[in-house]
Design a protein around this motif. Structure first.
Motif, short mmCIF file in Angstrom:
data_model
loop_
_atom_site.label_atom_id
_atom_site.label_comp_id
_atom_site.label_asym_id
_atom_site.label_seq_id
_atom_site.Cartn_x
_atom_site.Cartn_y
_atom_site.Cartn_z
N GLU A 58 -31.99 44.49 47.66
CA GLU A 58 -33.21 45.14 48.14
C GLU A 58 -33.26 46.61 47.73
O GLU A 58 -33.49 47.50 48.55
CB GLU A 58 -33.31 45.01 49.67
CG GLU A 58 -33.43 43.58 50.16
CD GLU A 58 -34.75 42.94 49.79
OE1 GLU A 58 -35.80 43.49 50.17
OE2 GLU A 58 -34.73 41.90 49.11
N GLY A 59 -33.06 46.87 46.45
CA GLY A 59 -33.10 48.24 45.94
C GLY A 59 -31.75 48.88 45.80
O GLY A 59 -31.60 49.89 45.11
N THR A 62 -27.39 53.80 46.45
CA THR A 62 -26.96 54.77 45.42
C THR A 62 -26.46 56.08 46.00
O THR A 62 -25.98 56.94 45.27
CB THR A 62 -28.12 55.05 44.47
OG1 THR A 62 -29.23 55.56 45.21
CG2 THR A 62 -28.55 53.79 43.74
N ASN A 135 -29.38 54.67 52.67
CA ASN A 135 -28.83 55.04 51.35
C ASN A 135 -27.69 56.04 51.49
O ASN A 135 -27.77 57.18 51.04
CB ASN A 135 -29.93 55.58 50.44
CG ASN A 135 -29.47 55.65 48.99
OD1 ASN A 135 -28.66 54.84 48.56
ND2 ASN A 135 -29.98 56.62 48.25
N HIS A 169 -28.81 50.09 54.15
CA HIS A 169 -28.19 50.39 52.87
C HIS A 169 -27.09 51.44 53.01
O HIS A 169 -27.28 52.62 52.72
CB HIS A 169 -29.24 50.81 51.83
CG HIS A 169 -30.09 49.67 51.40
ND1 HIS A 169 -31.32 49.41 51.96
CD2 HIS A 169 -29.88 48.67 50.49
CE1 HIS A 169 -31.84 48.33 51.41
NE2 HIS A 169 -30.98 47.86 50.51
#
Length: 656
Positions: A58-59, A62, A135, A169
């Motif tokens: 899902e992306g 990073t 993230n 994430h």
């Protein structure tokens, strides 16, 4: 966040060659633990800089990619950058003790927090990710000692190692958690797309919990972790939609005498849990499930275990969501002992173009005064840009990630007529301790198209010290590669190995001490029957006994026989103290090399320079009064080591 929908990735379910090699080497358990850790495939992907599992979906996750890199050594700096609105890659160097005891370090979105070497630590503090944070990567750290003396249960405190609420994430990787009150890692309140890999959880009561919610949303991958001397929550997973646990090692529980609350993995509520190829040793209740939960277990090893071993329901198939490598359970103790927790070799990798759009933007992200090696990984492709690594940004590895050096090319087309000699260089390296590997550097300026002839156009210029080029190519015509130093009396060293250099006029030149070993040098024809150019133009300071050494290499050329010089002496600006030193030894020379291969330059005689050969061979090799040969005794003091060792004993060749 929307609920994840299963999607099978290309190649999912196929056993990799690395795994097959490992299985074969292990002999299905016939090999010892020490051997298992070094078996074929054992090291592959253990230190990858991208998350796997649910955190990759899902992306993906990073972290601070694209942001600046900073190094912190104190709590104030760590807290400042961790909570900043913009992305950062934060390197923690040394031990940071949080004050007051149990203090939170608030971590905002788009952050990578990574320990430098294996010594980065947060002591008596917590990394806290508040609702909405996303993230985030936390890697290669020790997080320890927030437990209160004598307070094992920690009922009256909430000092976690890492706590996250309603986030998504997040990758927690290669950390060590020890002696924390209360949870070492708490993934709470509908957090999603989390991977927890290669960590060490030790010396704790409440170790690793997931849940604190009635919703069934969390997706989490937990692999290659070591749980040692821990009592409960190893982990406990409450109401997770998907919990994939594989290749974990659980051993030596802290309180095996407690019949209820000392346990390994627990699938609670409506959790769907899959356990694969893990290893349980001396564990009470290795894996258990509520009646409302599902738990599938396959391939694990149980050694001296007691209590519950629950398995029921279908759970889910992890390969419907992502591919992964499954190590044999027999190898797990050795692999996890070796590769879990902080590692000296884990560092920051800046990816081009994934994290940064250009090579220069990645260089710009490197902190000034950088003291720890940092990698800029450049994906295959042609990058038409000029790159400058300033003296303030040392300790960089610039690495192409293709199969061949020709896969990754940095190229520009500036001639000296438009930017001066230095300004024409496609890449300039002014920093010390820079290595370039598996890359091609090119200046593709077309002289004919611009009605220019004999125009300087550099592919590479270096002025830094301790520069290494491995498996690289330098493409150009005149002045392709300049290895220089900041000033005449400053000695800089450059080591070039297993590389390719081409050009026509003075295409290896400058005053740096430069070793070219096991490389191919192509002397390009300019169409002349008598003089097609000069390989070297050294400008060595007279006080430096070591200029250029070309050794164990091969010179090739399409120029007519007897039309190319080995070199000429360059005295920049007429500087009399620039007295070239060049030795070409144990190198194959083509017929294109002149019988008298050294020549004068700008009124300076080649006979006043220090030009010699030693044991060269091939159709272009010969001995004559115009070809000084070095004697055997002197040659013993003109080796690769002699040229490069300087006063600090630099020996880059020793890595091979």
């Amino acid at each position: 966040m929307t609920q994840l929908r299963g999607k099978r990735l290309p190649g999912a379910g196929r056993t990799t060659a690395a795994v097959l090699g490992l299985v074969a080497a292990l002999g299905l358990g016939a090999i010892g633990e020490a051997d298992a850790a070094t078996a074929p495939g054992a090291t592959a992907d253990r230190f990858g800089d991208r998350p796997h599992g649910f955190a990759s979906l899902e992306g993906g996750t990073t972290g601070g990619a694209g942001g600046k890199v900073v190094t912190v050594t104190d709590q104030a700096s760590l807290a400042k950058y961790a909570a900043a609105a913009e992305p950062y890659i934060i390197r923690v160097q040394g031990s940071i003790t949080a004050e007051p005891f149990g203090a939170n370090i608030e971590v905002a979105s788009d952050k990578t927090i990574v320990g430098v070497g294996d010594g980065g630590e947060l002591v008596q503090g917590e990394f806290h990710l508040s609702p909405g944070t996303h993230n985030v990567i936390i890697r290669n750290l020790t997080i320890r000692d927030s437990a209160v003396e004598g307070n094992w249960d920690c009922k009256d405190t909430d000092f976690d190692g890492i706590q996250m609420d309603t986030v998504h994430h997040v990758w927690v990787d290669h950390n060590r958690f020890s002696n924390i009150c209360d949870g070492q890692l708490d993934v709470r309140k509908d957090s999603e797309y989390v991977t927890v890999s290669y960590n060490r959880f030790e010396n704790n009561n409440k170790t690793f919990g997931l849940g604190w919610t009635t919703n069934v949303k969390t997706q989490i991958t937990i692999d290659h972790n070591w749980f040692a001397n821990t009592k409960q929550r190893n982990p406990s997973v409450d109401n997770a939609a998907y919990a994939h646990l594989y290749n974990n090692y659980l051993t030596a529980q802290a309180d095996p005498g407690d019949p209820v609350w000392t346990y390994g993995n627990w699938s609670r509520g409506k959790t769907r849990m899959v356990i694969e190829n893990s290893y349980y040793q001396d564990v009470q209740h290795p894996y258990q499930a509520d009646a409302t939960a599902e738990l599938v277990q396959r391939g694990s090893i149980l050694k001296n275990t007691t209590g519950r071993h629950d398995e029921w329901g279908a759970a889910f198939d992890p390969r419907e969501f992502y591919d992964y490598r499954l190590d044999p359970a027999t190898a797990v103790p050795a692999l996890v002992k070796r590769f879990s927790g902080p590692q000296e070799r884990i560092g920051v990798v800046l990816r081009v173009p994934g994290d940064y759009p250009t090579v220069q933007s990645a260089v710009d992200a490197v902190p000034d005064g950088n003291t720890v090696p940092l990698t800029i990984a450049v994906a295959p492709g042609t990058y038409r840009e000029k790159v400058f690594i300033p003296a303030t940004k040392p300790n960089i590895l610039l690495r192409g990630t293709g199969q061949d050096r020709s896969d990754t090319v940095i190229v520009y087309d500036t001639p000296a007529a438009y930017g001066g000699s230095t300004g024409s260089a496609t890449v300039r390296i002014a920093a010390n301790d820079v290595t370039a590997r598996n890359l091609t550097f090119s200046n593709d300026f077309d002289e004919a198209a611009h009605e220019l002839n004999g125009e300087q156009a550099l592919a590479m210029k270096t002025t830094g010290d301790r520069i290494v080029f491995e498996d690289t190519a330098f493409l150009g015509n005149q002045d392709t590669l300049m290895t220089d130093s900041p000033k005449l009396t400053t000695v800089s060293r450059v080591y070039i190995r297993d590389s390719y250099i081409e050009g026509d006029v003075d295409f290896v030149y400058g005053r740096a001490t430069t070793v070219i070993e096991r490389s191919v040098i192509r002397a390009l024809s300019r169409g002349s029957a008598t003089n097609n150019g000069y390989i070297t133009a050294a400008s060595t300071w007279k006080g430096n006994p070591y200029g250029f050494l070309i050794t164990d290499s091969k010179v090739v050329s399409d120029a007519p026989a007897g039309s190319f010089h080995l070199g000429r002496p360059w005295h920049p600006g007429g500087e009399p103290d620039a007295v070239a030193q060049v030795l070409i030894r144990n190198t194959e020379l083509p017929a294109a090399i002149k019988a008298a291969p050294w020549t004068d330059m700008s009124g300076f005689s080649w006979k006043d320079a220090r030009f010699t050969e030693y044991r060269n061979y091939g159709p272009g090799a010969a001995t004559s009064p115009d070809r000084p040969q070095m004697g055997d005794i002197e040659a013993r003091a003109h080796t690769v080591a002699d040229y490069l060792k300087g006063t600090d004993g630099w020996a880059p060749y020793a890595r091979h």
